[in-house]
Design a protein around this motif. Sequence first.
Motif, mmCIF file in Angstrom:
data_model
loop_
_atom_site.group_PDB
_atom_site.id
_atom_site.type_symbol
_atom_site.label_atom_id
_atom_site.label_comp_id
_atom_site.label_asym_id
_atom_site.label_seq_id
_atom_site.Cartn_x
_atom_site.Cartn_y
_atom_site.Cartn_z
ATOM 1 N N GLY A 104 14.568 13.067 -2.227
ATOM 2 C CA GLY A 104 14.049 14.429 -2.163
ATOM 3 C C GLY A 104 12.587 14.513 -2.536
ATOM 4 N N ILE A 105 11.696 14.032 -1.682
ATOM 5 C CA ILE A 105 10.295 13.856 -2.047
ATOM 6 C C ILE A 105 9.468 15.145 -2.024
ATOM 7 N N GLY A 106 10.037 16.286 -1.664
ATOM 8 C CA GLY A 106 9.217 17.488 -1.509
ATOM 9 C C GLY A 106 8.732 18.142 -2.779
ATOM 10 N N SER A 107 9.464 18.019 -3.877
ATOM 11 C CA SER A 107 9.118 18.775 -5.085
ATOM 12 C C SER A 107 7.872 18.248 -5.774
ATOM 13 N N GLY A 108 7.320 19.089 -6.651
ATOM 14 C CA GLY A 108 6.156 18.672 -7.417
ATOM 15 C C GLY A 108 6.449 17.476 -8.298
ATOM 16 N N VAL A 109 7.606 17.480 -8.982
ATOM 17 C CA VAL A 109 7.957 16.346 -9.842
ATOM 18 C C VAL A 109 8.082 15.077 -9.008
ATOM 19 N N VAL A 167 7.454 -0.892 -6.263
ATOM 20 C CA VAL A 167 7.725 -0.721 -4.841
ATOM 21 C C VAL A 167 8.572 0.543 -4.735
ATOM 22 N N VAL A 168 8.100 1.523 -3.952
ATOM 23 C CA VAL A 168 8.707 2.859 -4.009
ATOM 24 C C VAL A 168 9.301 3.265 -2.661
ATOM 25 N N TYR A 169 10.542 3.714 -2.721
ATOM 26 C CA TYR A 169 11.267 4.230 -1.564
ATOM 27 C C TYR A 169 11.553 5.711 -1.824
ATOM 28 N N VAL A 170 11.446 6.531 -0.778
ATOM 29 C CA VAL A 170 11.714 7.960 -0.922
ATOM 30 C C VAL A 170 12.638 8.416 0.197
ATOM 31 N N THR A 171 13.237 9.600 -0.002
ATOM 32 C CA THR A 171 14.027 10.200 1.067
ATOM 33 C C THR A 171 13.590 11.647 1.268
ATOM 34 N N SER A 172 13.773 12.134 2.491
ATOM 35 C CA SER A 172 13.500 13.538 2.793
ATOM 36 C C SER A 172 14.202 13.914 4.094
ATOM 37 N N ARG A 173 14.597 15.186 4.198
ATOM 38 C CA ARG A 173 15.138 15.698 5.459
ATOM 39 C C ARG A 173 14.028 16.035 6.440
ATOM 40 N N GLU A 208 1.729 8.394 3.348
ATOM 41 C CA GLU A 208 0.284 8.493 3.147
ATOM 42 C C GLU A 208 -0.081 8.429 1.668
ATOM 43 N N LEU A 209 0.828 8.903 0.815
ATOM 44 C CA LEU A 209 0.596 8.859 -0.631
ATOM 45 C C LEU A 209 0.908 7.497 -1.234
ATOM 46 N N GLY A 210 1.457 6.586 -0.415
ATOM 47 C CA GLY A 210 1.680 5.232 -0.901
ATOM 48 C C GLY A 210 3.106 4.750 -0.909
ATOM 49 N N ALA A 211 4.070 5.587 -0.515
ATOM 50 C CA ALA A 211 5.458 5.134 -0.470
ATOM 51 C C ALA A 211 5.587 3.931 0.455
ATOM 52 N N ASP A 212 6.399 2.968 0.056
ATOM 53 C CA ASP A 212 6.581 1.765 0.862
ATOM 54 C C ASP A 212 7.559 1.984 2.008
ATOM 55 N N GLN A 213 8.491 2.924 1.847
ATOM 56 C CA GLN A 213 9.417 3.276 2.916
ATOM 57 C C GLN A 213 9.931 4.686 2.673
ATOM 58 N N ALA A 214 10.049 5.465 3.756
ATOM 59 C CA ALA A 214 10.563 6.828 3.670
ATOM 60 C C ALA A 214 11.803 6.926 4.539
ATOM 61 N N LEU A 215 12.927 7.291 3.934
ATOM 62 C CA LEU A 215 14.196 7.384 4.649
ATOM 63 C C LEU A 215 14.493 8.828 5.023
ATOM 64 N N ASP A 216 15.179 9.010 6.139
ATOM 65 C CA ASP A 216 15.727 10.312 6.486
ATOM 66 C C ASP A 216 16.935 10.558 5.586
ATOM 67 N N SER A 217 16.938 11.666 4.856
ATOM 68 C CA SER A 217 18.029 11.947 3.912
ATOM 69 C C SER A 217 19.385 11.982 4.594
ATOM 70 N N ASN A 218 19.415 12.282 5.896
ATOM 71 C CA ASN A 218 20.684 12.420 6.613
ATOM 72 C C ASN A 218 21.211 11.104 7.174
ATOM 73 N N GLU A 219 20.405 10.042 7.122
ATOM 74 C CA GLU A 219 20.867 8.767 7.668
ATOM 75 C C GLU A 219 21.632 7.973 6.606
ATOM 76 N N ASP A 220 22.199 6.868 7.015
ATOM 77 C CA ASP A 220 22.896 5.961 6.107
ATOM 78 C C ASP A 220 21.832 5.198 5.310
ATOM 79 N N TRP A 221 21.709 5.500 4.028
ATOM 80 C CA TRP A 221 20.647 4.890 3.222
ATOM 81 C C TRP A 221 20.814 3.374 3.131
ATOM 82 N N GLU A 222 22.060 2.929 2.980
ATOM 83 C CA GLU A 222 22.303 1.494 2.835
ATOM 84 C C GLU A 222 21.830 0.751 4.079
ATOM 85 N N ARG A 223 22.135 1.315 5.244
ATOM 86 C CA ARG A 223 21.704 0.681 6.497
ATOM 87 C C ARG A 223 20.180 0.733 6.622
ATOM 88 N N ALA A 224 19.596 1.883 6.288
ATOM 89 C CA ALA A 224 18.134 2.027 6.391
ATOM 90 C C ALA A 224 17.408 1.066 5.462
#
Length: 330
Positions: free
Chosen positions: A166-171, A185-191, A201-217
């Motif tokens: 859930g990368i959208g919030s300020g925290v 090494v930072v991974y994030v998720t977002s819808r 762009e802020l430096g995340a190494d990988q951004a996952l779609d929150s709706n996909e299978d995280w393990e597979r991604a």
Amino acid sequence: MKAVVHADKSGMAGLTYREFEERSPQAGEVSIRLKTAGLNHRDLFVLTRHKPSDLPLIVGSDGAGVIEAIGEGVTGMKPGDEVIINPGLGWQTNSDAPPAGFEIVGLPDHGTFAEKVIVPAENAVPKPAHLTWEEAGVLSLAALTAYRALFTRGKIEKGMKVLIPGIGSGVATFLLQFAKAAGAVVYVTSRSQEKAQKALELGADQALDSNEDWERALDGEKMDLVIECVGAATFNQSLAQLRPGGTIVTFGASAGDDVNINLRTFFYGQFNLLGSTMGSAEEYKEMLKFVECHQLKPVIDTVYPLSEFHQAFKRLEEAEQLGKIGFSIS
């Protein structure tokens, strides 16, 4: 003075922008003429916690401005000093949990969505020189929450693999910036594809779609540390991404607070589950030092005039923002 006041009705229906009586700082206090303030999810929660039968309350926890007056016994600061507000009241030194009586600016006492605010002198800290007023005004609560979760509770170290759902919030944006500055090494998720792209762009190494299978991604990649600020909607997915012996730190439940976990899986995995809250004054100073050392700045979504508070609250409530929402105060 002008202020955003909650009274008479629950929720956002009880908010008005109106004149409010000022008071003078008492012993140990300072009065700050605010230039900017920051909106947090806590402010939404306050609108339900503060009851229509309670006395009118100025909401808001974050802010920055110039000291206008000091109370009796205050030393080391003077009118004209530029300061940022530590919103935590009554938690001085780092400890396992907040002490009894810990409170936050904006409830039960008046907050920062006003032209002026009065706080204990110890809560007015010199404004980091590299931050603009808008950046300083939105920093404190979210950045301190992120700092304690990552460093004090999560024990982050260089090279760790960290997942931030859930990368959208300020925290969450502070978590990303702090973790990268610490060498993780930072991974994030977002819808949202837009938010995912911004995270990269802020430096995340990988951004996952929150709706996909995280393990597979993640192609089976497991995390050393997960910082959970979403809640029930993502908690078990987050837990499933931990390596054996890994740690999950949780401090938010905006998407539900009731979670069922498989205890057998948990104890065989030797997982660590830690709760966290905002942080102490000691951690606040450490956080500011870290921010200054790495010249970090908040990700700002939108800055509204204080009189346009309704648009700001609505944007936060609908989770449209990426980063922090702020107010400019004339």
